[in-house]
Design an enzyme around this catalytic site. Structure first.
Site, PDB file in Angstrom:
ATOM      1  N   ASN A  89       0.809  -1.213   0.000  1.00  0.00           N
ATOM      2  CA  ASN A  89       0.000   0.000   0.000  1.00  0.00           C
ATOM      3  C   ASN A  89       0.849   1.272   0.000  1.00  0.00           C
ATOM      4  O   ASN A  89       0.345   2.349  -0.300  1.00  0.00           O
ATOM      5  CB  ASN A  89      -0.923   0.002   1.222  1.00  0.00           C
ATOM      6  CG  ASN A  89      -1.769   1.255   1.304  1.00  0.00           C
ATOM      7  OD1 ASN A  89      -2.621   1.503   0.463  1.00  0.00           O
ATOM      8  ND2 ASN A  89      -1.521   2.077   2.326  1.00  0.00           N
ATOM      9  N   SER A 147      -3.791   2.715  -9.297  1.00  0.00           N
ATOM     10  CA  SER A 147      -4.461   4.012  -9.282  1.00  0.00           C
ATOM     11  C   SER A 147      -5.194   4.272 -10.586  1.00  0.00           C
ATOM     12  O   SER A 147      -4.729   3.884 -11.668  1.00  0.00           O
ATOM     13  CB  SER A 147      -3.461   5.140  -9.054  1.00  0.00           C
ATOM     14  OG  SER A 147      -4.083   6.410  -9.144  1.00  0.00           O
ATOM     15  N   TYR A 161       3.855  10.241 -10.791  1.00  0.00           N
ATOM     16  CA  TYR A 161       3.044   9.357  -9.943  1.00  0.00           C
ATOM     17  C   TYR A 161       2.224   8.410 -10.811  1.00  0.00           C
ATOM     18  O   TYR A 161       2.185   7.199 -10.571  1.00  0.00           O
ATOM     19  CB  TYR A 161       2.120  10.184  -9.053  1.00  0.00           C
ATOM     20  CG  TYR A 161       1.092   9.371  -8.316  1.00  0.00           C
ATOM     21  CD1 TYR A 161       1.438   8.647  -7.179  1.00  0.00           C
ATOM     22  CD2 TYR A 161      -0.232   9.306  -8.758  1.00  0.00           C
ATOM     23  CE1 TYR A 161       0.496   7.883  -6.500  1.00  0.00           C
ATOM     24  CE2 TYR A 161      -1.171   8.551  -8.086  1.00  0.00           C
ATOM     25  CZ  TYR A 161      -0.807   7.845  -6.960  1.00  0.00           C
ATOM     26  OH  TYR A 161      -1.745   7.091  -6.298  1.00  0.00           O
ATOM     27  N   ALA A 162       1.589   8.957 -11.842  1.00  0.00           N
ATOM     28  CA  ALA A 162       0.787   8.137 -12.747  1.00  0.00           C
ATOM     29  C   ALA A 162       1.650   7.098 -13.453  1.00  0.00           C
ATOM     30  O   ALA A 162       1.258   5.932 -13.612  1.00  0.00           O
ATOM     31  CB  ALA A 162       0.077   9.018 -13.771  1.00  0.00           C
ATOM     32  N   ALA A 163       2.856   7.503 -13.858  1.00  0.00           N
ATOM     33  CA  ALA A 163       3.755   6.573 -14.541  1.00  0.00           C
ATOM     34  C   ALA A 163       4.204   5.457 -13.607  1.00  0.00           C
ATOM     35  O   ALA A 163       4.313   4.290 -14.016  1.00  0.00           O
ATOM     36  CB  ALA A 163       4.970   7.325 -15.077  1.00  0.00           C
ATOM     37  N   LYS A 165       2.534   4.250 -11.084  1.00  0.00           N
ATOM     38  CA  LYS A 165       1.404   3.333 -10.927  1.00  0.00           C
ATOM     39  C   LYS A 165       1.187   2.522 -12.197  1.00  0.00           C
ATOM     40  O   LYS A 165       0.772   1.352 -12.150  1.00  0.00           O
ATOM     41  CB  LYS A 165       0.135   4.114 -10.557  1.00  0.00           C
ATOM     42  CG  LYS A 165       0.166   4.720  -9.163  1.00  0.00           C
ATOM     43  CD  LYS A 165       0.323   3.659  -8.087  1.00  0.00           C
ATOM     44  CE  LYS A 165       0.230   4.232  -6.683  1.00  0.00           C
ATOM     45  NZ  LYS A 165       0.370   3.200  -5.632  1.00  0.00           N
TER      46      LYS A 165
END
Length: 255
Positions: A89, A147, A161-163, A165
């Protein structure tokens, strides 16, 4: 339902608040032996532990540091005798920066938190998960937190952050294939917009705008995420599920 989670030994990283804490509370209530972890000891730790129904022990370590992961895992195994379920997590935004503002230190921090932590924890838990999978009517389980951003590229300044995830969404498939014969299942829970500290910087107007993009019309709650983890951890409910992503996002994204 979830009766096979009783007495199972569970690690939930980054779990003193938000989704992680909700997962700890649910697994402990279901009778599992749970490790609550964080990089820093929270000021309200004693209160948190008193509020949880079941067997929970707090461990303090930095999951982005491989040696600290190894030390923690050794301590947990000595205490509880093994590992049946790993829930990765740990993760976070770190900050919001556009492409032209991103430098190496920021990039390292984002990937250490969201990528290295999962890599190290999974790597060093693997031998114990293989042993766990030898139990009858049981498959060991690794559940990581993806995400909504991995699909959509992230909000303003959240590209790294998106990459990160997105990496997790992809490598989960590789791990699922590589370790299926060892009796370990790898799956993801991919939350949408959940009312945690992650979104604490958003004012009411921004929140209302986001709500309009969610068919259910509101942010999710951490407690609404937790049952998906229990479902994926339980062999009796998901023993034939691996390499999958459960999207818990109020309909915000429908792949």
């Amino acid at each position: 339902m979830f009766t096979d989670l009783k007495e199972k030994k569970v690690i939930v990283t980054g779990s003193t608040k938000g989704i992680g804490l909700a997962v700890v509370k649910l697994f402990a209530k279901l009778g599992a032996k749970v490790a609550m972890t964080a990089r820093h000891k929270p000021d309200n730790l004693d209160q948190l532990l008193q509020e949880i129904e079941g067997q929970v022990k707090f461990y303090c370590f930095d999951a982005s540091q491989e040696q600290q992961c190894q030390t923690f895992i050794n301590e947990f195994v000595q205490e509880f005798g093994g590992i049946d379920i790993l829930i990765n997590n740990v993760g976070g935004l770190v900050g919001r920066k556009q492409l032209y503002d991103i430098e190496q230190n920021f990039m390292d921090k984002v990937f250490d938190l969201n990528v290295a932590s999962v890599q190290y924890m999974t790597k060093h838990c693997l031998p114990y998960l293989i042993l766990s999978a030898q139990q009858p009517n049981w498959t060991a389980s690794v559940i990581s937190v993806g995400s909504f951003a991995a699909y959509m590229g992230g909000g303003p300044g959240a590209s790294l952050y998106a990459a990160a995830k997105g990496w997790l969404h992809t490598i989960n498939k590789s791990w699922a294939i590589a370790h299926a014969k060892e009796g370990i299942r790898f799956n993801l829970v991919s939350p949408g917009t959940v009312d945690t500290d992650f979104h604490a910087d958003k004012d009411q107007n921004t929140r209302e705008m986001i709500n309009k993009t969610i068919p259910l019309g509101r942010f999710g709650k951490p407690a609404e995420m937790a049952p998906a983890f229990a479902f994926l951890a339980s062999h009796s409910t998901s023993g034939y599920i691996t390499g999958q992503i459960i999207n818990v996002n109020g309909g915000q994204y429908m792949p």
